[in-house]
Write a protein that holds these residues in place. Structure first.
Motif, PDB file in Angstrom:
ATOM      1  N   PRO A  48       0.817  -1.218   0.000  1.00 48.80           N
ATOM      2  CA  PRO A  48       0.000   0.000   0.000  1.00 48.80           C
ATOM      3  C   PRO A  48       0.852   1.269   0.000  1.00 48.80           C
ATOM      4  O   PRO A  48       0.508   2.252  -0.651  1.00 48.80           O
ATOM      5  N   ARG A  49       1.979   1.220   0.699  1.00 46.72           N
ATOM      6  CA  ARG A  49       2.877   2.385   0.722  1.00 46.72           C
ATOM      7  C   ARG A  49       3.407   2.688  -0.683  1.00 46.72           C
ATOM      8  O   ARG A  49       3.468   3.848  -1.101  1.00 46.72           O
ATOM      9  N   SER A  50       3.796   1.643  -1.404  1.00 45.72           N
ATOM     10  CA  SER A  50       4.273   1.831  -2.780  1.00 45.72           C
ATOM     11  C   SER A  50       3.163   2.396  -3.658  1.00 45.72           C
ATOM     12  O   SER A  50       3.407   3.283  -4.482  1.00 45.72           O
ATOM     13  N   LEU A  51       1.953   1.880  -3.488  1.00 53.04           N
ATOM     14  CA  LEU A  51       0.826   2.366  -4.288  1.00 53.04           C
ATOM     15  C   LEU A  51       0.573   3.849  -4.032  1.00 53.04           C
ATOM     16  O   LEU A  51       0.319   4.608  -4.971  1.00 53.04           O
ATOM     17  N   ARG A  52       0.664   4.265  -2.775  1.00 50.86           N
ATOM     18  CA  ARG A  52       0.488   5.695  -2.461  1.00 50.86           C
ATOM     19  C   ARG A  52       1.604   6.519  -3.106  1.00 50.86           C
ATOM     20  O   ARG A  52       1.367   7.619  -3.609  1.00 50.86           O
ATOM     21  N   TYR A  53       2.820   5.974  -3.110  1.00 48.93           N
ATOM     22  CA  TYR A  53       3.958   6.662  -3.735  1.00 48.93           C
ATOM     23  C   TYR A  53       3.742   6.777  -5.244  1.00 48.93           C
ATOM     24  O   TYR A  53       3.959   7.842  -5.820  1.00 48.93           O
ATOM     25  N   TYR A  54       3.313   5.696  -5.882  1.00 43.86           N
ATOM     26  CA  TYR A  54       3.052   5.743  -7.318  1.00 43.86           C
ATOM     27  C   TYR A  54       1.978   6.778  -7.629  1.00 43.86           C
ATOM     28  O   TYR A  54       2.054   7.484  -8.630  1.00 43.86           O
TER      29      TYR A  54
END
Length: 150
Positions: A48-54
């Protein structure tokens, strides 16, 4: 007779009330059609953290619900998979930001993609060189191990 007179009124009220309920139900269903961040995370393998970053970088987008939850389109799974593949190949995020529009149907500016694709071809060639060196190293190690007493 009173019953007859009330039926049109009641049925009109019921139809109008039913239409409002139907509209509310359709809106609620439409609002919850997308994937939540946890669902997208499980489907794509990205945290989820990566998705927010993307999303912060503008690589993916979501619709914010009134409760603040993100709703992602089903096609976002494919975009995230592409991002992860490019990262696995060693692409820096700055290049992924430029390459990603060239992989979709939206159609970026043609001049931009030709230059970017030339850089992607260079990276591919670098990967081929590394693979050849790794194979030579593996073969050398195999030869060395085969000469050693068991």
């Amino acid at each position: 007779m009173k019953t007859f007179m009330m039926i049109p009124f009641l049925s009109g009220f019921a139809v109008e009330h039913h239409a409002k309920l139907l509209h509310q139900c359709q809106c609620q269903v439409e609002a919850s059609v997308g994937m939540k961040i946890g669902e997208l995370s499980r489907a794509s393998g990205a945290s989820p953290r990566s998705l927010r970053y993307y999303e912060e970088l503008g690589l993916i987008s979501s619709v914010r619900q009134p409760n603040g939850y993100r709703d992602y389109d089903e096609t976002t799974v494919g975009v995230v998979s592409t991002i992860k593949s490019l990262l696995d190949l060693g692409f820096p995020m700055t290049l992924i930001e430029r390459v990603l529009p060239c992989t979709g149907d939206a159609g970026p500016l043609e001049g931009e993609c030709s230059g970017i694709m030339a850089r992607v071809a260079e990276i591919r060639d670098e990967i081929d060189d590394k693979a050849r060196r790794l194979l030579k190293t593996r073969d050398a190690l195999t030869a060395f191990l085969s000469q050693q007493p068991s």
